[in-house]
Design an enzyme around this catalytic site. Structure first.
Site, PDB file in Angstrom:
ATOM      1  N   HIS A 113      45.162  12.245  58.419  1.00 29.51           N
ATOM      2  CA  HIS A 113      44.379  13.120  57.896  1.00 29.51           C
ATOM      3  C   HIS A 113      43.395  13.812  57.997  1.00 29.51           C
ATOM      4  CE1 HIS A 113      42.725  14.795  53.713  1.00 29.51           C
ATOM      5  NE2 HIS A 113      41.040  14.410  54.887  1.00 29.51           N
TER       6      HIS A 113
ATOM      7  N   LYS B 117      58.625  18.674  38.702  1.00 31.78           N
ATOM      8  CA  LYS B 117      58.639  17.279  40.466  1.00 31.78           C
ATOM      9  C   LYS B 117      59.303  16.199  40.722  1.00 31.78           C
ATOM     10  CE  LYS B 117      55.316  15.677  43.722  1.00 31.78           C
ATOM     11  NZ  LYS B 117      55.798  14.815  43.671  1.00 31.78           N
TER      12      LYS B 117
ATOM     13  N   ASN C 161      50.057   7.622  57.119  1.00 28.22           N
ATOM     14  CA  ASN C 161      49.577   8.919  56.578  1.00 28.22           C
ATOM     15  C   ASN C 161      48.233   9.505  57.788  1.00 28.22           C
ATOM     16  OD1 ASN C 161      48.982  12.054  55.547  1.00 28.22           O
ATOM     17  ND2 ASN C 161      47.406  10.840  54.493  1.00 28.22           N
TER      18      ASN C 161
ATOM     19  N   GLU D 257      44.072  14.523  66.863  1.00 28.08           N
ATOM     20  CA  GLU D 257      45.077  13.406  65.717  1.00 28.08           C
ATOM     21  C   GLU D 257      46.111  12.590  65.930  1.00 28.08           C
ATOM     22  OE1 GLU D 257      46.093  16.082  61.799  1.00 28.08           O
ATOM     23  OE2 GLU D 257      44.068  17.022  61.919  1.00 28.08           O
TER      24      GLU D 257
ATOM     25  N   LEU E 159      52.130  18.268  52.518  1.00 29.36           N
ATOM     26  CA  LEU E 159      51.347  18.762  52.045  1.00 29.36           C
ATOM     27  C   LEU E 159      51.599  17.580  49.970  1.00 29.36           C
ATOM     28  CD1 LEU E 159      49.598  21.682  53.458  1.00 29.36           C
ATOM     29  CD2 LEU E 159      49.093  18.932  53.723  1.00 29.36           C
TER      30      LEU E 159
ATOM     31  N   GLY F 288      53.784  21.526  62.241  1.00 30.10           N
ATOM     32  CA  GLY F 288      54.951  19.720  63.152  1.00 30.10           C
ATOM     33  C   GLY F 288      54.078  20.094  64.412  1.00 30.10           C
ATOM     34  N   SER F 289      52.335  20.397  64.543  1.00 30.77           N
ATOM     35  CA  SER F 289      52.396  19.623  66.120  1.00 30.77           C
ATOM     36  C   SER F 289      51.710  18.372  66.039  1.00 30.77           C
ATOM     37  CB  SER F 289      50.699  20.848  66.327  1.00 30.77           C
ATOM     38  OG  SER F 289      49.896  20.766  65.421  1.00 30.77           O
ATOM     39  N   ASN F 290      51.586  17.500  65.120  1.00 26.37           N
ATOM     40  CA  ASN F 290      51.630  16.092  65.326  1.00 26.37           C
ATOM     41  C   ASN F 290      53.397  15.846  65.260  1.00 26.37           C
ATOM     42  OD1 ASN F 290      48.409  14.934  64.243  1.00 26.37           O
ATOM     43  ND2 ASN F 290      49.089  16.307  62.568  1.00 26.37           N
TER      44      ASN F 290
ATOM     45  N   ASP G  17      44.673   9.041  49.574  1.00 26.70           N
ATOM     46  CA  ASP G  17      43.821   9.256  51.157  1.00 26.70           C
ATOM     47  C   ASP G  17      43.077   7.275  51.115  1.00 26.70           C
ATOM     48  OD1 ASP G  17      45.507  11.664  51.782  1.00 26.70           O
ATOM     49  OD2 ASP G  17      43.337  12.597  51.228  1.00 26.70           O
TER      50      ASP G  17
HETATM   51  C1  GAR Z   1      46.746  17.989  60.247  1.00 29.53           C
HETATM   52  O1  GAR Z   1      45.553  18.882  60.325  1.00 29.53           O
HETATM   53  C2  GAR Z   1      47.275  16.601  59.243  1.00 29.53           C
HETATM   54  O2  GAR Z   1      45.709  16.251  59.351  1.00 29.53           O
HETATM   55  C3  GAR Z   1      47.508  17.777  58.084  1.00 29.53           C
HETATM   56  O3  GAR Z   1      47.972  18.992  58.259  1.00 29.53           O
HETATM   57  C4  GAR Z   1      47.832  19.630  59.527  1.00 29.53           C
HETATM   58  C5  GAR Z   1      48.782  19.419  60.070  1.00 29.53           C
HETATM   59  O4  GAR Z   1      49.087  20.042  61.302  1.00 29.53           O
HETATM   60  N1  GAR Z   1      47.276  16.922  56.826  1.00 29.53           N
HETATM   61  C6  GAR Z   1      46.490  16.872  55.825  1.00 29.53           C
HETATM   62  O5  GAR Z   1      45.148  17.819  55.453  1.00 29.53           O
HETATM   63  C7  GAR Z   1      46.995  15.531  54.355  1.00 29.53           C
HETATM   64  N2  GAR Z   1      45.803  15.448  54.140  1.00 29.53           N
HETATM   65  P1  GAR Z   1      50.535  20.081  61.310  1.00 29.53           P
HETATM   66  O6  GAR Z   1      51.769  20.431  60.932  1.00 29.53           O
HETATM   67  O7  GAR Z   1      51.028  20.943  63.009  1.00 29.53           O
HETATM   68  O8  GAR Z   1      50.875  18.646  62.788  1.00 29.53           O
END
Ligand code: GAR
Length: 209
Positions: free
Chosen positions: A111, A67, A109, A181, A92, A14-16, A152
Site C-alpha cells: 500500500h 461479484k 499487500n 515499494e 484493486l 505492474g512495476s511492483n 488495509d
Molecule cells: C502501487 O503504488 C501500489 O501500492 C498501489 O497501486 C500501485 C500499483 O503500481 N496499490 C494500492 O493503492 C492498493 N491499495 P504498479 O502496478 O506499478 O505495481
C-alpha cells in the site's frame, strides 16, 4: 530449501510485479512466480508476465454480472495453483472472505502510504498521494502487510517513510514512494519465503536474518 509457489494479483502497470520477477530471477526470493492474475484485461502487468514466461491470466471483473461469480472464478483459479504465497501488487479488487480465510497468513499487500494513515476504502493509487498532500503531512511512505477481512488493516510486515517535499504533486510523490515499494515488496517476499515472518496477533516478528 524448496521454492515456494507464488501467485501475484495485479490491476495495472505492474512495476511492483517487475521488481518481484527480477528478484526471483536473480534468486534472492526462495520462490517462483507461478501465475499472474489481473482483474482487468488492459493491465500492462500481464505483458510483463508473458515476457518472462509466467502464466498470465485475466479474470475480467467487468465481464461478471455479480461479484460472487467473479470471486468464485478467482478462488478456483488460485486453487488450481495452490500457492504458498499470494501477493497483491497493485491489485484493486476486494478479496472474498472465503479466499482470505483459505489463505490466511499467506496473502500480502503493498500500500502506498504509512498505514494506518491514508488507508481503507477509496484510498488507492494516486488518490492516496493526493490525500497525503492535501492533508499537509510532511511524511508519507509505503507499507507491506498481511491481508485480513478489512481493507488495509492487517498485520504490518514492513514500512518505510518518504519525505513529502514542498511543491510535490501526486505524480512526483508517487514516483518516490513507488521506488520504496519495489524495495519493500521484494524484501517482504524474501522474508516470507525463507520463513522469517512470525505473526503474533497484530504484530509481525521478523526473525534474525
Ligand atoms: C502501487 O503504488 C501500489 O501500492 C498501489 O497501486 C500501485 C500499483 O503500481 N496499490 C494500492 O493503492 C492498493 N491499495 P504498479 O502496478 O506499478 O505495481
Amino acid at each position: 530449501m524448496s521454492k515456494l509457489k507464488i501467485a501475484v494479483l495485479v490491476s495495472g502497470s505492474g512495476s511492483n510485479l517487475q521488481a518481484l520477477i527480477d528478484a526471483a530471477a536473480c534468486g534472492s526470493i526462495q520462490g517462483q512466480i507461478e501465475i499472474v492474475i489481473s482483474d482487468r484485461p488492459g493491465a500492462y502487468a500481464l505483458q510483463r508476465a508473458e515476457k518472462h514466461g509466467i502464466t498470465a491470466a485475466c479474470i475480467d471483473k467487468k465481464s461478471y454480472e455479480n461479484k460472487i461469480d467473479f470471486d468464485i472464478q478467482l478462488f478456483n483459479r488460485l486453487n488450481e495453483v495452490q500457492p504458498d504465497l499470494i501477493i497483491l501488487a497493485g491489485y484493486l479488487s476486494i478479496l472474498s472472505s472465503e479466499l482470505i480465510e483459505k489463505y490466511r497468513g499467506k496473502i500480502i499487500n503493498i500500500h502506498p502510504s504509512l498505514l494506518p494513515a491514508f488507508g481503507g476504502k477509496g484510498f488507492y493509487g494516486e488518490k492516496v498521494h493526493k490525500a497525503v498532500i492535501e492533508s499537509g503531512a510532511k511524511v508519507s511512505g509505503a507499507t507491506v502487510h498481511f491481508v485480513d477481512e478489512n481493507t488495509d488493516t492487517g498485520p504490518i510486515i514492513l514500512q518505510k517513510a518518504v519525505v513529502v517535499l514542498y511543491g510535490d504533486t501526486p505524480e512526483t510523490l508517487a514516483k518516490r514512494v513507488l521506488a520504496v515499494e519495489h524495495y519493500l515488496i521484494v524484501k517482504a517476499a524474501e522474508l516470507f519465503c525463507s520463513n522469517k515472518l512470525k505473526q503474533e496477533g497484530l504484530n509481525v516478528r521478523i526473525l534474525r536474518e
